[in-house]
Design a protein around this motif. Structure first.
Motif, PDB file in Angstrom:
ATOM      1  N   PRO A 139      44.344  10.338  52.130  1.00  0.00           N
ATOM      2  CA  PRO A 139      44.520   8.943  52.557  1.00  0.00           C
ATOM      3  C   PRO A 139      45.829   8.368  52.022  1.00  0.00           C
TER       4      PRO A 139
ATOM      5  N   TYR B 291      38.442   5.031  52.720  1.00  0.00           N
ATOM      6  CA  TYR B 291      39.368   6.149  52.673  1.00  0.00           C
ATOM      7  C   TYR B 291      38.934   7.205  53.682  1.00  0.00           C
TER       8      TYR B 291
ATOM      9  N   ASP C 238      46.367   4.503  59.532  1.00  0.00           N
ATOM     10  CA  ASP C 238      45.322   5.501  59.733  1.00  0.00           C
ATOM     11  C   ASP C 238      44.793   5.480  61.163  1.00  0.00           C
TER      12      ASP C 238
END
Length: 464
Positions: free
Chosen positions: A38, A73, A257
């Protein structure tokens, strides 16, 4: 390729000394280093990879910082299914996270959360082999609604019913946009080869070419940063990612992400993006709907072959050029002057650059006007005027040609030609017209000269 992702969060308390592990079973081939840490932990996490006696691998992340409540995460590993694996084989991966509580009276208590993912080895999802793409996206309209265009560039029908367009790759995320393609009139909605369909982010009546996601999706696409996944089903996994696109205005993705699942599915380069559009423009692929699974497939003015949005059609703005040539006068005496006038029309839908007019006999044509805004571009609907003059001594047909290019990263050259014929009124064996006129008077000149000579002789006799 198979990927396993562990999404970890703590809902009630901060955990100290957190550790996350993902086990890779021996049935698949793992290459050390094939993991994604992450972004929040890149500066602090320590990763170890252990090859176990049974052939499995264990990847372990020591976070290095406390895991605070509400923070999420994503840990990911990828591996390869060997060619010898048989269809129907189950592959099982286990992920877990542990951490220590500091609250009284539970201080020092260690918690563990664990989950299991199962993958069945089988044939590649047929949809992944079809040429179904997100082809064009209107994210910042100046009027009307946002929309998404899908295109079937393959040779077979594709059933769209049940597919999902989503602004996230996470089922449990609070998303700004998610739409499951419905049936049409009680039957599965099919997109035929070389066909387009628009998903409008507003309310309306569904048809074969236009779907409406409802009032709840109005304005759902972010102008400055966003992404769209196309999934083959409502189960958001790497093997159900059909296509993906992501855009950003400043190169600083706030949700870095957001493309992870697309990157794992090899449908996008991690962290890549298309530059956001100006108001009224669209994100678009080229006229061939090329799909190399990265941002270079896209351009933010409708596609590299387009200068404007083309909803429900090929991403190619029609470019057209027309040339009209007139000779004045169309009939002259030999050695006379003819003036050609040329009119260059932009019959297309976008401006043209590098306009070049030439004539095979009269050159160079001179520009006389027509560029109304003085920008050096032949705008759509605009006409530019030229002239050229020359002397002619024989019947003459000559041709003019005009060429220009469209704007954008993938310019298209357009051209047109036109001819004109001028007739000589009294041609005589190649002499010029003044000589012809003199020769035609010769019978009259002869007696005049004879009379003159006789008069001079008579006058001389009288004087003598």
């Amino acid at each position: 390729i198979v990927g396993f992702t562990a999404e970890v969060r703590t809902e009630r308390t901060t955990l100290y000394n957190p550790v996350t592990t993902i086990e890779i079973p021996p049935e698949i081939h793992y290459t050390p280093g094939s993991y994604i840490t992450p972004d929040q932990l890149l500066a602090t996490a320590v990763v170890t990879e252990t090859h176990n006696a049974d052939g499995s691998w264990t990847s372990t992340w020591y976070h290095g910082v406390p895991m605070t409540r509400g923070v999420s995460y994503r840990f990911t590993i990828t591996a390869t299914v060997p060619p010898t694996a048989t269809n129907g084989t189950w592959i099982r991966s286990v992920a877990s996270t542990t951490g220590t509580d500091t609250r009284e009276p539970w201080a020092g208590r260690r918690y563990t959360a664990q989950d299991v993912a199962n993958v069945v080895v089988g044939a590649t999802d047929e949809l992944q082999e079809m040429d179904l793409v997100i082809n064009e996206v209107m994210v910042n309209p100046t009027s009307g609604e946002e929309w998404i265009e899908l295109y079937n560039g393959g040779s077979t029908d594709i059933v769209l019913t049940g597919m999902v367009l989503s602004a996230t790759g996470e089922i449990h995320d609070t998303v700004t946009f998610s739409y499951t393609i419905p049936q049409l009139n009680g039957d599965s909605l099919v997109l035929h080869p070389d066909s387009y369909i628009l998903i409008h982010l507003t309310d309306g009546t569904d048809t074969q070419t236009d779907l409406y996601a409802g009032w709840g999706t109005v304005g759902a696409l972010n102008d400055t940063e966003g992404r769209i996944y196309l999934f083959s089903s409502s189960d958001f996994r790497q093997d159900t990612v059909v296509d993906f696109v992501q855009w950003d205005d400043d190169g600083n993705l706030t949700n870095d992400d957001g493309d992870n699942l697309a990157a794992i599915a090899e449908q996008w380069a991690d962290g890549d993006y298309v530059t956001s559009t100006l108001p009224g423009d669209t994100l678009g692929r080229d006229r061939y709907s090329s799909d190399a699974n990265d941002a270079d497939d896209w351009e933010n003015t409708g596609g590299i072959h387009s200068g404007a949005p083309t909803p429900g059609a090929i991403n190619w703005t029609h470019a057209g050029l027309n040339l009209l040539k007139i000779a004045e006068p169309a009939m002259i005496e030999a050695g006379g002057t003819v003036t050609y006038t040329y009119q260059v029309f932009n019959t297309g839908e976008e401006p043209l650059l590098n306009v070049n007019l030439s004539d095979d006999k009269c050159h160079p044509p001179t520009f006389t006007g027509g560029d109304a805004d003085g920008d050096g571009e032949l705008d759509a609907g605009e006409t530019w005027n030229y002239t050229c003059s020359m002397r002619l001594y024989e019947d003459t047909t000559n041709y003019a040609t005009v060429m220009a290019k469209t704007k954008g990263a993938g310019p298209i050259t357009v051209s047109d030609s036109a001819g004109a014929t001028v007739i000589i009124a009294h041609p005589v064996g190649g002499y010029t017209e003044p000589v012809n006129a003199l020769m035609s008077l010769w019978p009259w000149i002869t007696p005049i000269l004879a009379i003159g000579v006789g008069t001079l002789i008579a006058a001389a006799r009288e004087r003598s």
